[in-house]
Design a protein around this motif. Structure first.
Motif, mmCIF file in Angstrom:
data_model
loop_
_atom_site.group_PDB
_atom_site.id
_atom_site.type_symbol
_atom_site.label_atom_id
_atom_site.label_comp_id
_atom_site.label_asym_id
_atom_site.label_seq_id
_atom_site.Cartn_x
_atom_site.Cartn_y
_atom_site.Cartn_z
ATOM 1 N N LEU B 64 0.841 -1.203 0.000
ATOM 2 C CA LEU B 64 0.000 0.000 0.000
ATOM 3 C C LEU B 64 0.878 1.256 0.000
ATOM 4 C CD1 LEU B 64 -2.904 -0.965 2.449
ATOM 5 C CD2 LEU B 64 -2.784 -1.203 -0.041
ATOM 6 N N GLU B 65 1.916 1.246 0.801
ATOM 7 C CA GLU B 65 2.785 2.428 0.858
ATOM 8 C C GLU B 65 3.446 2.670 -0.494
ATOM 9 O OE1 GLU B 65 2.334 4.239 3.455
ATOM 10 O OE2 GLU B 65 3.540 5.758 2.412
ATOM 11 N N GLN B 66 3.912 1.594 -1.126
ATOM 12 C CA GLN B 66 4.608 1.734 -2.414
ATOM 13 C C GLN B 66 3.646 2.141 -3.533
ATOM 14 O OE1 GLN B 66 6.816 -1.785 -3.523
ATOM 15 N NE2 GLN B 66 8.415 -0.584 -4.537
ATOM 16 N N LEU B 67 2.367 1.792 -3.374
ATOM 17 C CA LEU B 67 1.381 2.191 -4.384
ATOM 18 C C LEU B 67 1.249 3.711 -4.458
ATOM 19 C CD1 LEU B 67 -1.649 -0.255 -4.169
ATOM 20 C CD2 LEU B 67 0.024 -0.006 -6.011
ATOM 21 N N ARG B 68 1.615 4.380 -3.375
ATOM 22 C CA ARG B 68 1.495 5.841 -3.372
ATOM 23 C C ARG B 68 2.479 6.495 -4.336
ATOM 24 N NH1 ARG B 68 0.362 8.421 2.364
ATOM 25 N NH2 ARG B 68 -0.096 10.093 0.905
ATOM 26 N N THR B 69 3.483 5.748 -4.779
ATOM 27 C CA THR B 69 4.393 6.273 -5.807
ATOM 28 C C THR B 69 4.399 5.365 -7.039
ATOM 29 O OG1 THR B 69 6.176 5.188 -4.608
ATOM 30 C CG2 THR B 69 5.905 7.538 -4.234
ATOM 31 N N THR B 70 3.265 4.706 -7.286
ATOM 32 C CA THR B 70 3.124 3.841 -8.464
ATOM 33 C C THR B 70 2.050 4.406 -9.391
ATOM 34 O OG1 THR B 70 3.766 1.851 -7.230
ATOM 35 C CG2 THR B 70 2.510 1.519 -9.253
ATOM 36 N N PRO B 71 2.396 4.683 -10.655
ATOM 37 C CA PRO B 71 1.378 5.196 -11.582
ATOM 38 C C PRO B 71 0.451 4.084 -12.068
ATOM 39 C CG PRO B 71 3.463 4.949 -12.721
ATOM 40 C CD PRO B 71 3.712 4.546 -11.287
ATOM 41 N N GLY B 72 -0.529 4.467 -12.875
ATOM 42 C CA GLY B 72 -1.518 3.511 -13.345
ATOM 43 C C GLY B 72 -2.591 3.324 -12.289
ATOM 44 N N SER B 73 -3.607 2.521 -12.601
ATOM 45 C CA SER B 73 -4.673 2.211 -11.657
ATOM 46 C C SER B 73 -4.468 0.779 -11.193
ATOM 47 C CB SER B 73 -6.039 2.355 -12.339
ATOM 48 O OG SER B 73 -6.243 3.700 -12.735
ATOM 49 N N ALA B 74 -4.091 0.630 -9.920
ATOM 50 C CA ALA B 74 -3.623 -0.670 -9.434
ATOM 51 C C ALA B 74 -4.696 -1.752 -9.535
ATOM 52 C CB ALA B 74 -3.126 -0.545 -8.001
ATOM 53 N N LEU B 75 -5.981 -1.362 -9.456
ATOM 54 C CA LEU B 75 -7.075 -2.341 -9.556
ATOM 55 C C LEU B 75 -7.465 -2.615 -11.006
ATOM 56 C CD1 LEU B 75 -9.438 -1.136 -6.686
ATOM 57 C CD2 LEU B 75 -8.294 -3.357 -6.809
ATOM 58 N N GLY B 76 -6.814 -1.923 -11.915
ATOM 59 C CA GLY B 76 -7.260 -1.979 -13.300
ATOM 60 C C GLY B 76 -8.388 -0.986 -13.485
ATOM 61 N N THR B 77 -8.509 -0.443 -14.698
ATOM 62 C CA THR B 77 -9.542 0.557 -14.940
ATOM 63 C C THR B 77 -10.424 0.124 -16.094
ATOM 64 O OG1 THR B 77 -9.962 2.907 -15.235
ATOM 65 C CG2 THR B 77 -8.080 1.984 -16.431
ATOM 66 N N VAL B 78 -11.379 0.969 -16.451
ATOM 67 C CA VAL B 78 -12.348 0.583 -17.461
ATOM 68 C C VAL B 78 -12.857 1.842 -18.149
ATOM 69 C CG1 VAL B 78 -14.387 0.749 -15.959
ATOM 70 C CG2 VAL B 78 -14.390 -0.893 -17.828
ATOM 71 N N ARG B 79 -13.243 1.707 -19.400
ATOM 72 C CA ARG B 79 -13.860 2.832 -20.090
ATOM 73 C C ARG B 79 -15.319 2.518 -20.453
ATOM 74 N NH1 ARG B 79 -11.570 7.249 -20.845
ATOM 75 N NH2 ARG B 79 -9.325 7.533 -20.879
ATOM 76 N N TYR B 80 -15.837 1.425 -19.924
ATOM 77 C CA TYR B 80 -17.202 0.995 -20.232
ATOM 78 C C TYR B 80 -18.225 2.018 -19.751
ATOM 79 C CZ TYR B 80 -21.382 -1.966 -20.155
ATOM 80 O OH TYR B 80 -22.630 -2.483 -20.336
ATOM 81 N N LYS B 81 -19.112 2.428 -20.644
ATOM 82 C CA LYS B 81 -20.190 3.350 -20.287
ATOM 83 C C LYS B 81 -21.388 2.510 -19.829
ATOM 84 C CE LYS B 81 -22.521 7.430 -20.666
ATOM 85 N NZ LYS B 81 -22.260 8.562 -19.785
ATOM 86 N N VAL B 82 -21.729 2.628 -18.558
ATOM 87 C CA VAL B 82 -22.793 1.790 -17.989
ATOM 88 C C VAL B 82 -24.125 2.110 -18.657
ATOM 89 C CG1 VAL B 82 -23.929 1.085 -15.848
ATOM 90 C CG2 VAL B 82 -21.538 1.782 -15.798
ATOM 91 N N LYS B 83 -24.866 1.057 -19.042
ATOM 92 C CA LYS B 83 -26.154 1.235 -19.713
ATOM 93 C C LYS B 83 -27.268 1.179 -18.664
ATOM 94 C CE LYS B 83 -24.951 -2.056 -22.912
ATOM 95 N NZ LYS B 83 -23.494 -2.049 -22.959
#
Lengths: 401, 401
Positions: B64-83
């Motif tokens: 968790l501490e190292q994530l504070r200096t890690t780019p990107g979205s650690a959980l993965g991201t999405v561009r899906y537009k919810v219907k």
């Protein structure tokens, strides 16, 4: 030799650390009794032709210190290719200003200039000590282990790939292909350095394409698709100078030439061409970064090793000139042994001028889409301390209900 | 309320600091007795639909501490537009997993998702505390002084322009035009932040073009030529979303549409179009940088202010959810007074979802090619400490002989 004046100039594309070499020259010139005026030529050799010199003795110590962390070429640079008929004029200026020490910080073309002017001086029996100080992010100078500027550009490229790679990994299916176009038209050293971004063999860059190996669009697309299927995403480091199976540049090869609305042929960028190829194969639009000139100016990510070596190269240049050397370039020789260390020697400019040192065969993998461990051993010490590490979540699955 | 589970997700384009918000959520959730499971959804809302949750309680403190200096979205991201038809399914999953705290870190679209799901929960009488945590390098979220992610991207862009500007300045007549394409299709906040690169009024960027002001190719070329004549070089910050006098994007306006060898229309890049315009006017080829995704992932140049605020936004989100809030977004309110300070409040998502907050009129200069002092006062605190200074030689001329 009686006291005489020194002139120093910067030539070709700037690097993040080229001002370190300038400051090295000035610092050492200040320490040498044989040197009277310390002149800077504005915009390289053009400053000599136009007699545009500045007095570097009058610069403050603080300015010089701050220049060590300032990108660009502080004296201004030039891309002018000196013509044979120019050399007499250049020497006339040196004679008129009693310039007998000529330090030129630059790449291949500049080394040719240093060599030629030394030859003309000899013919005219004018004692001139002309020394080349190597500089190029392309790392394509012959007769030296590497060149100042490369280590810092390599550090930037590796960091950029690691950053952009984490960004791409998190995009998943919504953007799995990332391309980065990297400088070096004929030599792939900088593109190859992108491999330093990896912490494990699965990390980006997954594929690395250099100008030294032909790659067909079909093979490239197949490579990328395979990586995507295996890892869920694919980050590709692409040299701006890659060529297809016929040796044609991707930027202009048939089928990828672009025309504007007037029908004029426009040179398409390399990553755009690669993106088109991947789109055709996978039906997925690849994203890309073109950091372009950031690669040679991002002083905040400079390699401390590179900064120090660039500075030392300037110092050594003046030291050797005062000791009588001429027509030579400062050459970096790597000491044998497990610890990285460099010895500064002299190399004959006749062996360097207009040569192009490309990436050696043993540094490229058999598939032509990556680098070898030998290359990693070569490049790693040049970028300074290891890149900062990133974290990934362990991602322990929650049981489905 | 009885103990229940919390789920957190990341959505849209990553930023350099989006993982700070994630870590803030986790840290605060760990501290709250009312929260049982702390789940992460993989790739945003898609992770909910597919019931792909990970157990964030099992992540190590070090990760968790190292994530504070890690780019990107650690959980993965999405561009899906919810219907609309998806919302019932999403709520079914929340019910099944007893998820009553829903924290979503994202931009406009994501805030709409948080809002809609909250509405459906109300209709179905399911107690759900849905809170939006703002995130966007575009800074285009309404009802907040600014958004996490912007300050770090702004710092990167300013540094990149300053670096590339010094490089360009040293090129002189051999490359006097430099363009940088900056992200933000409809909002020019990030492009405007390039003005932070200036130490004096003569420094780059000399011209700044935002999507908020139409600019004709003729006027743009005239602007650039005038700067070049006055300063000897010209650095231009160009938003990827600029439009011409008719509101047509530069990337595809008539006369600049490109066709590949098969006659397919290809969207040309914006800086390529601007370079073409400058070439036609001055006969000089402009160089350009497209740092693209580096703008949102260059953690090494993150704003410490932004990192801390992104973290705090995550903490505040959980705190408010546990205290009963729902259907709201963490909003940054600037405290009055000379010292920069932020108060964290709540704003109604109905006022935010699908809104686009563009650059205000008073922040753009009259000529439409730069920013005002008011904007500088607004943006300066967001990037943290001042950028490192560079040096220029004083260049005292040597008298001609």
């Amino acid at each position: 030799m009686a006291k005489a004046n020194l002139v120093v100039g910067q030539s070709g594309g700037p690097t993040a650390v080229i001002n370190n070499s300038l400051v090295g020259v000035i610092h050492q010139a200040l320490a040498e009794d044989q040197i009277d005026g310390i002149y800077g030529m504005l915009h390289g050799i053009r400053g000599v032709m136009d007699e545009n010199f500045v007095d570097l003795r009058r610069e403050s110590a603080q300015t010089l210190e701050q220049l060590r962390t300032t990108p660009g070429s502080a004296l201004g640079t030039v891309r002018y290719k000196v013509k044979p008929e120019d050399y007499d004029r250049l020497l006339d200026v040196f004679v008129k200003y009693d310039i007998r020490y000529f330090m030129y910080i630059g790449g291949n073309d500049s080394m040719d200039t240093v060599y030629q002017i030394g030859q003309v001086a000899k013919q005219r029996n004018f004692e001139l000590h002309s020394i080349g100080v190597p500089k190029t992010i392309d790392n394509d100078l012959a007769q030296t282990d590497h060149s100042p500027g490369y280590g810092s550009a390599a550090r930037f490229v590796a960091m950029a790939i690691r950053n952009s790679g984490y960004d791409t990994e998190s995009m998943g299916a919504d953007g799995p292909f990332k391309l980065m176009e990297i400088m070096g038209r004929n030599a792939g050293w900088l593109t190859a350095a992108s491999a330093l971004a990896r912490e494990s063999e699965y990390d980006p860059p997954h594929l690395i394409y250099l100008p030294e190996r032909r790659i067909s669009p079909e093979k490239l697309a197949a490579d990328a698709e395979e990586v995507y299927r295996e890892h869920g995403y694919c980050v590709v480091a692409v040299s701006e100078g890659i060529v297809d199976e016929n040796g044609q540049p991707y930027a202009s090869a048939t089928g990828r030439t672009m025309r504007d609305a007037f029908g004029h042929e426009v040179k398409q960028g390399v990553v755009e061409a690669v993106a088109e190829i991947i789109l055709a194969k996978t039906n997925i639009r690849a994203r890309f970064d073109k950091p372009s000139y950031l690669q040679r100016s991002f002083i905040q990510l400079a390699s401390p090793v590179d900064q120090e070596e660039a500075y030392r190269a300037g110092i050594e240049g003046v030291r050797h000139a005062v000791n009588g050397a001429s027509g030579q370039m400062i050459s970096f020789v790597r000491e044998p042994g497990p610890e990285y260390a460099i010895r500064y020697e002299l190399a004959d400019l006749s062996q360097i001028a207009n040569q192009e040192h490309t990436v050696s065969d043993e540094y490229i993998n058999a598939a032509g889409n990556g680098v070898t461990q030998d290359f990693m051993d070569y490049v790693r010490p040049l970028i300074g301390p290891p890149l900062p590490s990133f974290a990934r979540l362990a991602k322990h699955a929650v049981a489905k209900r």
